[in-house]
Write a protein that holds these residues in place. Structure first.
Motif, PDB file in Angstrom:
ATOM      1  N   GLN A  77      13.174   6.121  -0.972  1.00 19.39           N
ATOM      2  CA  GLN A  77      11.865   5.598  -0.592  1.00 19.39           C
ATOM      3  C   GLN A  77      12.026   4.665   0.600  1.00 19.39           C
ATOM      4  OE1 GLN A  77       9.057   6.656  -2.070  1.00 19.39           O
ATOM      5  NE2 GLN A  77      10.154   7.868  -3.580  1.00 19.39           N
ATOM      6  N   ARG A  78      11.054   4.742   1.522  1.00 16.71           N
ATOM      7  CA  ARG A  78      11.071   3.881   2.698  1.00 16.71           C
ATOM      8  C   ARG A  78       9.744   3.126   2.768  1.00 16.71           C
ATOM      9  NH1 ARG A  78      15.335   5.315   1.980  1.00 16.71           N
ATOM     10  NH2 ARG A  78      16.856   6.339   3.367  1.00 16.71           N
ATOM     11  N   ILE A  79       9.837   1.819   2.922  1.00 17.39           N
ATOM     12  CA  ILE A  79       8.658   0.974   3.041  1.00 17.39           C
ATOM     13  C   ILE A  79       8.437   0.687   4.516  1.00 17.39           C
ATOM     14  CG2 ILE A  79       7.604  -1.236   2.443  1.00 17.39           C
ATOM     15  CD1 ILE A  79       9.267  -1.256  -0.092  1.00 17.39           C
ATOM     16  N   ARG A  80       7.315   1.185   5.047  1.00 21.92           N
ATOM     17  CA  ARG A  80       6.979   0.996   6.455  1.00 21.92           C
ATOM     18  C   ARG A  80       5.888  -0.062   6.570  1.00 21.92           C
ATOM     19  NH1 ARG A  80      11.326   3.859   8.307  1.00 21.92           N
ATOM     20  NH2 ARG A  80      11.323   6.006   7.500  1.00 21.92           N
ATOM     21  N   ILE A  81       6.139  -1.058   7.405  1.00 23.06           N
ATOM     22  CA  ILE A  81       5.161  -2.100   7.676  1.00 23.06           C
ATOM     23  C   ILE A  81       4.562  -1.828   9.048  1.00 23.06           C
ATOM     24  CG2 ILE A  81       4.773  -4.574   7.964  1.00 23.06           C
ATOM     25  CD1 ILE A  81       7.116  -5.078   6.124  1.00 23.06           C
TER      26      ILE A  81
ATOM     27  N   VAL B 245       0.994  -1.473   4.756  1.00 26.67           N
ATOM     28  CA  VAL B 245       2.294  -1.091   4.206  1.00 26.67           C
ATOM     29  C   VAL B 245       2.215   0.350   3.729  1.00 26.67           C
ATOM     30  CG1 VAL B 245       4.059  -1.607   2.486  1.00 26.67           C
ATOM     31  CG2 VAL B 245       2.749  -3.470   3.516  1.00 26.67           C
ATOM     32  N   LYS B 246       3.179   1.145   4.095  1.00 27.28           N
ATOM     33  CA  LYS B 246       3.201   2.561   3.745  1.00 27.28           C
ATOM     34  C   LYS B 246       4.551   2.908   3.141  1.00 27.28           C
ATOM     35  CE  LYS B 246       2.506   7.159   5.756  1.00 27.28           C
ATOM     36  NZ  LYS B 246       2.236   7.906   7.020  1.00 27.28           N
ATOM     37  N   VAL B 247       4.526   3.624   2.024  1.00 29.22           N
ATOM     38  CA  VAL B 247       5.740   4.045   1.343  1.00 29.22           C
ATOM     39  C   VAL B 247       5.933   5.542   1.571  1.00 29.22           C
ATOM     40  CG1 VAL B 247       6.952   4.204  -0.866  1.00 29.22           C
ATOM     41  CG2 VAL B 247       5.455   2.259  -0.402  1.00 29.22           C
ATOM     42  N   GLU B 248       7.068   5.906   2.138  1.00 30.39           N
ATOM     43  CA  GLU B 248       7.384   7.298   2.430  1.00 30.39           C
ATOM     44  C   GLU B 248       8.608   7.728   1.632  1.00 30.39           C
ATOM     45  OE1 GLU B 248       5.855   7.260   7.086  1.00 30.39           O
ATOM     46  OE2 GLU B 248       7.970   7.576   6.602  1.00 30.39           O
ATOM     47  N   GLU B 249       8.617   8.971   1.239  1.00 29.86           N
ATOM     48  CA  GLU B 249       9.743   9.529   0.483  1.00 29.86           C
ATOM     49  C   GLU B 249      10.543  10.463   1.383  1.00 29.86           C
ATOM     50  OE1 GLU B 249      10.687  12.201  -3.542  1.00 29.86           O
ATOM     51  OE2 GLU B 249       8.619  11.732  -2.932  1.00 29.86           O
TER      52      GLU B 249
ATOM     53  N   SER C 195      -3.776   1.060   5.143  1.00 34.93           N
ATOM     54  CA  SER C 195      -2.995  -0.030   4.603  1.00 34.93           C
ATOM     55  C   SER C 195      -1.968  -0.458   5.637  1.00 34.93           C
ATOM     56  CB  SER C 195      -2.301   0.393   3.308  1.00 34.93           C
ATOM     57  OG  SER C 195      -1.470  -0.647   2.830  1.00 34.93           O
TER      58      SER C 195
ATOM     59  N   LEU D 210      13.196   3.197  -6.272  1.00 36.90           N
ATOM     60  CA  LEU D 210      13.135   3.157  -4.812  1.00 36.90           C
ATOM     61  C   LEU D 210      14.170   4.069  -4.168  1.00 36.90           C
ATOM     62  CD1 LEU D 210      12.544  -0.652  -4.145  1.00 36.90           C
ATOM     63  CD2 LEU D 210      10.875   1.204  -4.200  1.00 36.90           C
TER      64      LEU D 210
END
Length: 240
Positions: free
Chosen positions: A204-208, A49-53, A47, A201
Motif C-alpha cells: 500500500q502507498r499513501i499519497r499526499i 490523501v490517497k491510498v494506492e495498492e 481527498s 499496509l
C-alpha cells in the motif's frame, strides 16, 4: 438570396434569360455553445490523501522466481541480526562523545537515528540497487520490507525487525527517566517505523496531494475558432 436576370439581344431571335444564384454564407455563432463545453480539465480532488495498492501481475511473479533476490538475502544470513545491535551501540557511543549531551538526550538521539535509518532503508527506498535487469523490473515498486521472504508475514527475520525498535524504545524511555517530552518524541519515532510493517499496509502507498489532483480546480480551455466560415461549393450557373 439574390438573383440577377440579364436579357441578351441577338440579331436572330431573343435568347432566354440567364439566371445565376449566389450562395449565402452561414456563420455559426459560438455564443450558443454550452458553458460545460468550454470548461474542461482536471476534476476537483476528492481527498488530500490517497491510498494506492501495488498490483502484482503474473509476469512479475515469473520474473521474481527466475533468480534469487540478493537484495534481501542478507537479512536471513548469520550476523545480520547482530549488526543492528552493533550499530545501535556505536551510535550511542558517538553521541556520548559530543560535548554537552546528557544521557537523556543521547538515548533519544540514538533512538531517533536508528528509527530514521530503519524507515529509509526498509520502507522508503524501492527496487534493488544491482542486477535489476535480471528480474525484469519486478521489484522496482517494492520496498525492502516487502521483498523480505517474498512478502511473507511474521517470519523470524520480520519478527526480529519488529521487536528491535520496540526494545530500543523501552530502553530509551527508561534511561530518559520517563520524561514526558522525550517520551512523546521516542514514541512518535516508534509509531512511524512500526506502522509500515503492518500486514494491512503491505503493498500500500499513501499519497499526499496526488499529482493528478494537485490543483484542485478545473483548468478552463477556450474553443478554437479560425474566425472565418468554411466556404461551400459554389453551384454552377443555370442557363434556361
Amino acid at each position: 438570396m439574390s438573383s440577377s436576370i440579364t436579357n441578351r439581344a441577338s440579331p436572330g431571335r431573343p435568347s432566354p434569360p440567364s439566371i445565376s444564384i449566389e450562395p449565402v454564407a452561414h456563420s455559426t455563432s459560438t455564443s450558443s455553445s454550452s458553458p460545460s463545453s468550454k470548461l474542461k480539465g482536471r476534476a476537483r480532488s476528492a481527498s488530500l490523501v490517497k491510498v494506492e495498492e501495488i498490483k502484482e501481475s503474473l509476469d512479475d511473479v515469473l520474473d521474481q522466481s527466475m533468480y534469487a533476490n540478493v537484495n534481501q538475502e542478507w537479512v536471513n544470513r548469520k550476523g545480520a541480526w547482530l549488526i543492528h545491535i552493533v550499530l545501535i551501540l556505536g551510535g550511542k557511543l558517538l553521541f556520548d562523545l559530543l560535548p554537552g549531551v546528557t544521557q537523556e538526550i543521547s538515548w533519544t538521539m540514538t533512538n531517533i537515528a536508528y528509527m530514521l535509518l530503519s524507515f529509509l532503508m526498509f520502507h522508503h527506498v524501492t527496487g534493488i540497487p544491482f542486477q535489476s535487469d535480471m528480474h525484469g523490473g519486478a521489484y522496482d515498486d517494492l520496498t525492502l520490507w516487502e521483498q523480505i521472504d517474498e512478502g511473507a508475514q511474521y517470519t523470524p527475520a520480520k519478527k526480529w525487525l519488529i521487536c528491535l525498535p520496540i526494545g530500543l524504545f523501552l530502553v530509551s524511555t527508561h534511561f530518559t527517566n520517563y520524561h514526558p517530552w522525550l517520551f512523546a518524541i521516542n514514541f512518535t519515532a516508534l509509531i512511524v517505523v512500526l506502522i509500515p510493517k503492518l500486514p494491512a499496509l503491505h503493498r500500500q502507498r499513501i499519497r499526499i496531494l496526488p499529482e493528478d489532483d494537485a490543483s484542485g480546480f478545473a483548468t478552463p480551455t477556450s474553443p478554437i475558432h479560425s474566425g472565418t466560415t468554411t466556404p461551400r461549393n459554389r453551384p454552377s450557373s443555370m442557363v434556361m
